[in-house]
Design a protein around this motif. Structure first.
Motif, mmCIF file in Angstrom:
data_model
loop_
_atom_site.group_PDB
_atom_site.id
_atom_site.type_symbol
_atom_site.label_atom_id
_atom_site.label_comp_id
_atom_site.label_asym_id
_atom_site.label_seq_id
_atom_site.Cartn_x
_atom_site.Cartn_y
_atom_site.Cartn_z
ATOM 1 N N PRO A 75 33.896 34.196 10.686
ATOM 2 C CA PRO A 75 34.804 35.200 10.493
ATOM 3 C C PRO A 75 34.719 35.973 8.932
ATOM 4 N N ALA A 76 34.674 35.296 8.223
ATOM 5 C CA ALA A 76 34.540 36.063 6.863
ATOM 6 C C ALA A 76 33.428 36.909 6.597
ATOM 7 N N HIS A 77 32.396 36.801 7.147
ATOM 8 C CA HIS A 77 30.943 37.436 7.286
ATOM 9 C C HIS A 77 31.376 38.880 7.913
ATOM 10 N N ALA A 78 32.017 38.573 9.312
ATOM 11 C CA ALA A 78 32.350 39.753 10.099
ATOM 12 C C ALA A 78 33.284 40.588 9.333
ATOM 13 N N LEU A 79 34.197 39.969 8.606
ATOM 14 C CA LEU A 79 35.264 40.812 7.942
ATOM 15 C C LEU A 79 34.409 41.672 6.660
ATOM 16 N N ARG A 80 33.807 40.961 5.946
ATOM 17 C CA ARG A 80 33.284 41.674 4.649
ATOM 18 C C ARG A 80 31.986 42.293 4.901
ATOM 19 N N HIS A 81 31.106 42.285 6.145
ATOM 20 C CA HIS A 81 29.789 42.656 6.061
ATOM 21 C C HIS A 81 29.679 43.544 7.284
ATOM 22 N N LYS A 82 30.516 43.594 8.265
ATOM 23 C CA LYS A 82 30.214 44.322 9.538
ATOM 24 C C LYS A 82 31.303 45.609 9.705
ATOM 25 N N LYS A 83 31.415 46.172 8.583
ATOM 26 C CA LYS A 83 32.575 47.318 8.836
ATOM 27 C C LYS A 83 32.182 48.413 9.762
ATOM 28 N N ASP A 84 31.088 48.351 10.389
ATOM 29 C CA ASP A 84 30.703 49.566 11.537
ATOM 30 C C ASP A 84 30.514 48.715 12.749
ATOM 31 N N SER A 85 31.267 47.675 12.994
ATOM 32 C CA SER A 85 31.049 46.794 14.249
ATOM 33 C C SER A 85 31.789 47.349 15.258
ATOM 34 N N SER A 86 31.504 47.202 16.325
ATOM 35 C CA SER A 86 32.314 47.720 17.620
ATOM 36 C C SER A 86 33.450 47.038 17.546
ATOM 37 N N MET A 87 33.786 45.771 17.152
ATOM 38 C CA MET A 87 34.802 45.045 17.172
ATOM 39 C C MET A 87 35.921 45.589 16.110
ATOM 40 N N ARG A 88 35.369 45.839 15.110
ATOM 41 C CA ARG A 88 36.241 46.292 13.655
ATOM 42 C C ARG A 88 36.780 47.604 14.145
ATOM 43 N N ARG A 89 35.919 48.557 14.793
ATOM 44 C CA ARG A 89 36.248 49.943 15.107
ATOM 45 C C ARG A 89 37.272 49.879 16.338
ATOM 46 N N ALA A 90 37.200 49.221 17.097
ATOM 47 C CA ALA A 90 38.417 48.995 18.251
ATOM 48 C C ALA A 90 39.552 48.664 17.478
ATOM 49 N N ILE A 91 39.547 47.824 16.770
ATOM 50 C CA ILE A 91 41.115 47.244 16.125
ATOM 51 C C ILE A 91 41.464 48.458 15.143
ATOM 52 N N GLU A 92 40.671 49.037 14.489
ATOM 53 C CA GLU A 92 40.999 50.059 13.470
ATOM 54 C C GLU A 92 41.728 51.425 14.326
ATOM 55 N N ALA A 93 41.392 51.781 15.504
ATOM 56 C CA ALA A 93 41.870 52.595 16.335
ATOM 57 C C ALA A 93 43.189 52.204 16.644
ATOM 58 N N VAL A 94 43.594 50.998 16.747
ATOM 59 C CA VAL A 94 44.939 50.600 16.778
ATOM 60 C C VAL A 94 45.663 50.766 15.434
ATOM 61 N N GLN A 95 45.074 50.452 14.451
ATOM 62 C CA GLN A 95 45.838 50.361 13.188
ATOM 63 C C GLN A 95 46.088 52.063 12.780
#
Length: 341
Positions: A75-95
């Motif tokens: 989880p920490a790696h995904a949070l810090r190093h994968k800022k252009d991931s499909s998962m993060r972008r989907a959550i950012e759309a809600v944010q």
């Protein structure tokens, strides 16, 4: 009916884009009031979207992402190093309020961490909880939470789960005074660990909740309660055990039905009944665990979900968006907290 927008993590899950895109296309065709933001590799998404009519394509935004959160990512790696991931972008759309909800079948730990970091919890909620419907006797359903978001819980966390589960049961199940219970090793007051006993005492002091006391594991499926509350460690084991048992029963029925000619004849006669039972307990229609307690809607699909199962997760997210679940939970939490002052 007003338009709603759902962001999908196209790259998550065990089976990846083919399953998720199939579910998305089904939802686009069946629900003209749903719009979609598809987050993932455009080279994979575009050929599928081109199958849609021009009017249907107008309701879809493709958000190209260069990175994927894998099932093995911490989880920490995904949070810090994968800022252009499909998962993060989907959550950012809600944010950013561009989407009303999001769904992912990806890495559960990463999804929890990203959602918690980006969306934050509602005031009065310490940690979000994973909650899902399960079948019970009498064609009813029960909400079980937490399913693994927090393996170590406090008494206050269990209390918050009870409040949030009660709101969800009111909205999604139409219950006016949902029966809320604590999962325990027995129904007697003397049983249970310190955590459960403290939570029981706390819940009994809140008149706004229809708290009915303890239930045991076998009571989850007996329609004894509408909401069953437990810590994430116990809840996850209860969920996975029940899913494993359902698969075992289905496998054994299939095996025994094909064992000899007479078994095949009996199975054919009983087929309508077996199908009816299976359709009611089919795990696909219960796919989609909601991460409640956040300031936005996030639904976690099983990683190995079929296209039909992922479609159910999409529909679950849209129902929560239409019912404004976070807003209703916020109001209930504030009301209950004020009563205790």
């Amino acid at each position: 009916m007003s338009q709603l927008t759902l962001a999908l993590d196209i790259m998550g899950g065990d089976h990846g884009p083919p399953v998720i895109l199939s579910a998305a296309l089904k939802a686009i065709r069946l629900h003209p009031d749903f719009n979609f933001i598809l987050c993932g590799d455009r080279r994979v998404i575009d050929p599928e979207i081109n199958q849609l009519s021009e009017a249907q394509r107008s309701r879809v935004i493709v958000r190209h992402c260069e990175e994927i959160v894998t099932m093995s990512d911490a989880p920490a790696h995904a949070l810090r190093h994968k800022k252009d991931s499909s998962m993060r972008r989907a959550i950012e759309a809600v944010q950013t309020k561009e989407a009303d909800a999001c769904v992912s079948a990806g890495n559960t730990g990463a999804l929890l961490s990203l959602a918690y970091y980006l969306l934050k919890t509602l005031q009065g909620v310490d940690r979000p909880a994973l909650v899902s419907f399960m079948p019970t006797a009498g064609h009813h359903k029960v909400l079980l939470l937490d399913l693994g978001a927090n393996v170590n819980c406090t008494c206050e966390a269990l209390f918050q789960y009870a409040v949030m589960g009660s709101v969800l049961a009111e909205l999604m199940m139409g219950k006016t005074k949902p029966r809320v219970a604590l999962l325990n090793v027995g129904e007697e007051d003397i049983k249970g660990n310190t955590l459960v006993k403290l939570a029981d005492e706390h819940l009994r002091s809140v008149p706004a909740l229809n708290y009915i006391g303890y239930v045991e594991g076998d009571d989850i499926f007996t329609d004894h309660a509408d909401v069953v509350v437990t810590d994430g460690f116990t809840g996850n084991i209860a969920l996975k055990s029940s899913e494993g048992l359902a698969k075992l029963v289905a496998s054994e029925v299939k095996k025994q039905s094909a064992s000899n000619v007479w078994s095949r004849i009996r199975a054919r006669i009983a087929l309508p009944l077996l199908k009816s039972i299976y359709n009611r307990v089919n795990p696909d229609q219960y796919n989609g665990a909601s991460l409640i307690g956040l300031r936005g809607i996030v639904v976690k699909s099983h990683g190995n979900a079929s296209a039909d199962a992922f479609y159910y997760a999409i529909f679950q997210a849209m129902q929560e968006a239409r019912l404004r679940v976070p807003e209703k939970i916020k109001h209930k939490i504030e009301t209950v907290l004020l009563e205790q002052l």
